[in-house]
Scaffold this motif. Structure first.
Motif: not given
Length: 180
Positions: A81-96
């Motif tokens: 929520l605080f860093w919504p501009g993160i890349t899709a790859l970073a989001l993917l790793y967080i979720i994974a």
């Protein structure tokens, strides 16, 4: 552990319902932007984390793992929520990684249900779903944001229904144990 889960069956139900809602939004609106996905995941992870913390705080012993799992979910949600501009790859790793850790936690919980041999498989199955999601995301990181949204959505719906079914069993068990 079984009595704790039976006493908190409503929190398990809430987690399942939020998981289904999150999954349905992801599946039925696959064109959703990455920013919207970040916000949906962030809100879901915070709610899921807070419910795990609440369950852990109600436990008299051995509550550290539930609180840790909850804190991990809250932190993952806040980062999203605080860093919504993160890349899709970073989001993917967080979720994974989040899905794998939560999956392992569910499996551990399932094996802790020694008195409920008929229901422990539900926790184990829920955990396996989380681990499979995490491993698939790590194995195919370049498939794109829409595929990520749809994949997460389907897994979340399955995971949510398993969790809701588990809460119904826990409610029945709570009545049998007369723990509320």
């Amino acid at each position: 552990m079984l009595e704790l889960l039976a006493r908190n069956w409503a929190w398990v139900l809430v987690r399942g319902i939020f998981t289904i809602v999150f999954g349905a939004l992801a599946v039925f609106w696959p064109e959703i932007t990455l920013l919207a996905m970040v916000i949906l995941f962030g809100a879901y992870a915070i709610v899921d984390g807070v419910t795990a913390i609440a369950m852990g705080l109600r436990r008299s012993s051995g509550r550290g793992f539930l609180i840790f799992m909850g804190a991990l979910g809250v932190v993952a949600g806040l980062v999203a929520l605080f860093w919504p501009g993160i890349t899709a790859l970073a989001l993917l790793y967080i979720i994974a990684f989040w899905a794998i850790v939560i999956g392992v936690g569910s499996i551990v919980s399932g094996f802790g249900l020694s008195r409920d041999a008929g229901g422990r498989w539900l926790f184990i199955l829920s955990g396996l779903a989380g681990i499979v999601l995490g491993v698939l995301l790590l194995a195919k990181p370049g498939d794109g944001a829409v595929a990520l949204v749809v994949t997460i959505g389907f897994f979340a719906i399955i995971w949510g229904f398993i969790t809701v079914f588990t809460s119904v069993r826990l409610r029945r068990l709570a009545k049998e144990l007369d723990v509320g």
